[in-house]
Write a protein that holds these residues in place. Structure first.
Motif, PDB file in Angstrom:
ATOM      1  N   ASP A  16      -2.043  -1.364  -9.713  1.00 53.16           N
ATOM      2  CA  ASP A  16      -2.593  -0.327  -8.848  1.00 53.16           C
ATOM      3  C   ASP A  16      -1.722  -0.205  -7.603  1.00 53.16           C
ATOM      4  O   ASP A  16      -1.289  -1.209  -7.029  1.00 53.16           O
ATOM      5  N   VAL A  17      -1.460   1.037  -7.192  1.00 58.02           N
ATOM      6  CA  VAL A  17      -0.605   1.280  -6.041  1.00 58.02           C
ATOM      7  C   VAL A  17      -1.250   2.273  -5.081  1.00 58.02           C
ATOM      8  O   VAL A  17      -2.172   2.994  -5.441  1.00 58.02           O
ATOM      9  N   ARG A  18      -0.749   2.261  -3.856  1.00 57.63           N
ATOM     10  CA  ARG A  18      -1.077   3.283  -2.861  1.00 57.63           C
ATOM     11  C   ARG A  18       0.158   4.159  -2.725  1.00 57.63           C
ATOM     12  O   ARG A  18       1.279   3.652  -2.631  1.00 57.63           O
ATOM     13  N   ILE A  19      -0.032   5.469  -2.718  1.00 57.71           N
ATOM     14  CA  ILE A  19       1.089   6.397  -2.653  1.00 57.71           C
ATOM     15  C   ILE A  19       0.924   7.270  -1.414  1.00 57.71           C
ATOM     16  O   ILE A  19      -0.123   7.882  -1.212  1.00 57.71           O
ATOM     17  N   TYR A  20       1.961   7.290  -0.589  1.00 52.13           N
ATOM     18  CA  TYR A  20       1.993   8.117   0.610  1.00 52.13           C
ATOM     19  C   TYR A  20       3.112   9.130   0.438  1.00 52.13           C
ATOM     20  O   TYR A  20       4.236   8.764   0.110  1.00 52.13           O
ATOM     21  N   GLU A  21       2.799  10.397   0.676  1.00 53.68           N
ATOM     22  CA  GLU A  21       3.763  11.453   0.424  1.00 53.68           C
ATOM     23  C   GLU A  21       3.875  12.367   1.640  1.00 53.68           C
ATOM     24  O   GLU A  21       2.873  12.792   2.208  1.00 53.68           O
ATOM     25  N   ASP A  22       5.124  12.639   2.066  1.00 54.46           N
ATOM     26  CA  ASP A  22       5.370  13.616   3.118  1.00 54.46           C
ATOM     27  C   ASP A  22       6.713  14.279   2.848  1.00 54.46           C
ATOM     28  O   ASP A  22       7.297  14.093   1.777  1.00 54.46           O
ATOM     29  N   GLU A  23       7.227  15.020   3.825  1.00 51.79           N
ATOM     30  CA  GLU A  23       8.477  15.753   3.603  1.00 51.79           C
ATOM     31  C   GLU A  23       9.680  14.829   3.424  1.00 51.79           C
ATOM     32  O   GLU A  23      10.701  15.238   2.872  1.00 51.79           O
ATOM     33  N   ALA A  24       9.591  13.589   3.859  1.00 53.16           N
ATOM     34  CA  ALA A  24      10.700  12.637   3.724  1.00 53.16           C
ATOM     35  C   ALA A  24      10.751  11.978   2.350  1.00 53.16           C
ATOM     36  O   ALA A  24      11.761  11.403   1.975  1.00 53.16           O
ATOM     37  N   GLY A  25       9.682  12.068   1.580  1.00 50.05           N
ATOM     38  CA  GLY A  25       9.661  11.464   0.255  1.00 50.05           C
ATOM     39  C   GLY A  25       8.319  10.834  -0.048  1.00 50.05           C
ATOM     40  O   GLY A  25       7.315  11.099   0.602  1.00 50.05           O
ATOM     41  N   VAL A  26       8.322   9.961  -1.047  1.00 47.88           N
ATOM     42  CA  VAL A  26       7.113   9.294  -1.510  1.00 47.88           C
ATOM     43  C   VAL A  26       7.303   7.794  -1.344  1.00 47.88           C
ATOM     44  O   VAL A  26       8.288   7.233  -1.815  1.00 47.88           O
ATOM     45  N   ALA A  27       6.354   7.152  -0.647  1.00 46.72           N
ATOM     46  CA  ALA A  27       6.365   5.700  -0.480  1.00 46.72           C
ATOM     47  C   ALA A  27       5.287   5.113  -1.375  1.00 46.72           C
ATOM     48  O   ALA A  27       4.149   5.584  -1.374  1.00 46.72           O
ATOM     49  N   ILE A  28       5.653   4.088  -2.156  1.00 42.56           N
ATOM     50  CA  ILE A  28       4.737   3.481  -3.118  1.00 42.56           C
ATOM     51  C   ILE A  28       4.606   1.996  -2.787  1.00 42.56           C
ATOM     52  O   ILE A  28       5.601   1.279  -2.716  1.00 42.56           O
ATOM     53  N   LEU A  29       3.365   1.553  -2.572  1.00 46.23           N
ATOM     54  CA  LEU A  29       3.070   0.161  -2.248  1.00 46.23           C
ATOM     55  C   LEU A  29       2.036  -0.377  -3.218  1.00 46.23           C
ATOM     56  O   LEU A  29       1.113   0.341  -3.615  1.00 46.23           O
ATOM     57  N   VAL A  30       2.150  -1.652  -3.576  1.00 49.54           N
ATOM     58  CA  VAL A  30       1.137  -2.284  -4.407  1.00 49.54           C
ATOM     59  C   VAL A  30      -0.159  -2.349  -3.613  1.00 49.54           C
ATOM     60  O   VAL A  30      -0.161  -2.683  -2.428  1.00 49.54           O
ATOM     61  N   ASP A  31      -1.257  -2.008  -4.241  1.00 55.60           N
ATOM     62  CA  ASP A  31      -2.558  -1.948  -3.563  1.00 55.60           C
ATOM     63  C   ASP A  31      -3.223  -3.324  -3.554  1.00 55.60           C
ATOM     64  O   ASP A  31      -4.183  -3.586  -4.263  1.00 55.60           O
ATOM     65  N   ARG A  32      -2.674  -4.230  -2.749  1.00 55.22           N
ATOM     66  CA  ARG A  32      -3.217  -5.575  -2.585  1.00 55.22           C
ATOM     67  C   ARG A  32      -3.268  -5.890  -1.107  1.00 55.22           C
ATOM     68  O   ARG A  32      -2.263  -5.798  -0.410  1.00 55.22           O
ATOM     69  N   GLU A  33      -4.436  -6.250  -0.608  1.00 55.93           N
ATOM     70  CA  GLU A  33      -4.577  -6.524   0.818  1.00 55.93           C
ATOM     71  C   GLU A  33      -3.898  -7.815   1.250  1.00 55.93           C
ATOM     72  O   GLU A  33      -3.479  -7.943   2.389  1.00 55.93           O
ATOM     73  N   GLU A  34      -3.766  -8.787   0.341  1.00 53.84           N
ATOM     74  CA  GLU A  34      -3.141 -10.054   0.724  1.00 53.84           C
ATOM     75  C   GLU A  34      -1.632  -9.917   0.926  1.00 53.84           C
ATOM     76  O   GLU A  34      -0.982 -10.821   1.400  1.00 53.84           O
ATOM     77  N   PHE A  35      -1.070  -8.765   0.577  1.00 54.13           N
ATOM     78  CA  PHE A  35       0.345  -8.485   0.809  1.00 54.13           C
ATOM     79  C   PHE A  35       0.424  -7.388   1.862  1.00 54.13           C
ATOM     80  O   PHE A  35       0.742  -6.244   1.577  1.00 54.13           O
ATOM     81  N   GLY A  36       0.129  -7.740   3.112  1.00 59.20           N
ATOM     82  CA  GLY A  36      -0.026  -6.762   4.167  1.00 59.20           C
ATOM     83  C   GLY A  36       1.235  -6.047   4.596  1.00 59.20           C
ATOM     84  O   GLY A  36       1.210  -4.870   4.894  1.00 59.20           O
ATOM     85  N   ASP A  37       2.373  -6.723   4.638  1.00 62.73           N
ATOM     86  CA  ASP A  37       3.583  -6.117   5.172  1.00 62.73           C
ATOM     87  C   ASP A  37       4.659  -6.048   4.089  1.00 62.73           C
ATOM     88  O   ASP A  37       5.679  -6.711   4.168  1.00 62.73           O
ATOM     89  N   GLN A  38       4.428  -5.241   3.086  1.00 60.87           N
ATOM     90  CA  GLN A  38       5.381  -5.108   1.989  1.00 60.87           C
ATOM     91  C   GLN A  38       6.412  -4.038   2.303  1.00 60.87           C
ATOM     92  O   GLN A  38       6.163  -3.140   3.079  1.00 60.87           O
ATOM     93  N   SER A  39       7.549  -4.137   1.646  1.00 63.33           N
ATOM     94  CA  SER A  39       8.497  -3.037   1.718  1.00 63.33           C
ATOM     95  C   SER A  39       8.190  -2.107   0.535  1.00 63.33           C
ATOM     96  O   SER A  39       7.956  -2.571  -0.576  1.00 63.33           O
ATOM     97  N   PRO A  40       8.173  -0.807   0.774  1.00 59.56           N
ATOM     98  CA  PRO A  40       7.778   0.122  -0.282  1.00 59.56           C
ATOM     99  C   PRO A  40       8.934   0.516  -1.187  1.00 59.56           C
ATOM    100  O   PRO A  40      10.105   0.339  -0.844  1.00 59.56           O
ATOM    101  N   VAL A  41       8.589   1.062  -2.339  1.00 59.23           N
ATOM    102  CA  VAL A  41       9.540   1.807  -3.154  1.00 59.23           C
ATOM    103  C   VAL A  41       9.499   3.218  -2.585  1.00 59.23           C
ATOM    104  O   VAL A  41       8.430   3.811  -2.455  1.00 59.23           O
ATOM    105  N   ILE A  42      10.658   3.746  -2.193  1.00 59.32           N
ATOM    106  CA  ILE A  42      10.699   5.096  -1.627  1.00 59.32           C
ATOM    107  C   ILE A  42      11.505   5.991  -2.563  1.00 59.32           C
ATOM    108  O   ILE A  42      12.658   5.689  -2.895  1.00 59.32           O
ATOM    109  N   LEU A  43      10.873   7.069  -2.994  1.00 60.59           N
ATOM    110  CA  LEU A  43      11.487   8.031  -3.904  1.00 60.59           C
ATOM    111  C   LEU A  43      11.487   9.400  -3.254  1.00 60.59           C
ATOM    112  O   LEU A  43      10.558   9.762  -2.530  1.00 60.59           O
ATOM    113  N   ASP A  44      12.529  10.178  -3.520  1.00 63.07           N
ATOM    114  CA  ASP A  44      12.600  11.554  -3.050  1.00 63.07           C
ATOM    115  C   ASP A  44      12.644  12.461  -4.275  1.00 63.07           C
ATOM    116  O   ASP A  44      13.546  12.340  -5.105  1.00 63.07           O
ATOM    117  N   PHE A  45      11.655  13.316  -4.409  1.00 66.05           N
ATOM    118  CA  PHE A  45      11.517  14.192  -5.567  1.00 66.05           C
ATOM    119  C   PHE A  45      11.914  15.617  -5.225  1.00 66.05           C
ATOM    120  O   PHE A  45      11.721  16.068  -4.098  1.00 66.05           O
TER     121      PHE A  45
END
Length: 94
Positions: A16-45
């Motif tokens: 399960d992931v959280r996806i944040y999308e804006d004009e700069a691209g899409v940031a994808i983070l694993v949806d786990r609270e115990e991993f508070g400061d993760q680096s995201p996968v960033i994709l530009d579509f």
């Protein structure tokens, strides 16, 4: 987990992931609270391509298919999904 982006691409993740999308691209983070400061996968579509801008150390593999799908596999070990058996060695003292 499956999710669509604004350009009709589908994101399929092994966890399960959280996806944040804006004009700069899409940031994808694993949806786990115990991993508070993760680096995201960033994709530009856009309409016909995907640019991988950043990849997380928690990411095992990102695969982009010709039918407008992005598959993300995460390293399960980080999240306790797979438990490795450890051999316990006993030593005798003389």
């Amino acid at each position: 987990m499956k999710s669509k982006t604004i350009h009709g691409w589908e994101i399929i993740s092994s966890l399960d992931v959280r996806i944040y999308e804006d004009e700069a691209g899409v940031a994808i983070l694993v949806d786990r609270e115990e991993f508070g400061d993760q680096s995201p996968v960033i994709l530009d579509f856009d309409e016909d391509s995907v640019v991988v801008k950043s990849i997380s150390h928690l990411t095992k593999k990102v695969r982009i298919s010709l039918d407008r799908k992005v598959f993300i596999d995460w390293w399960d070990e980080y999240f306790g999904e797979i438990v490795q058996n450890m051999d316990i060695m006993e030593f005798e003292r003389d």
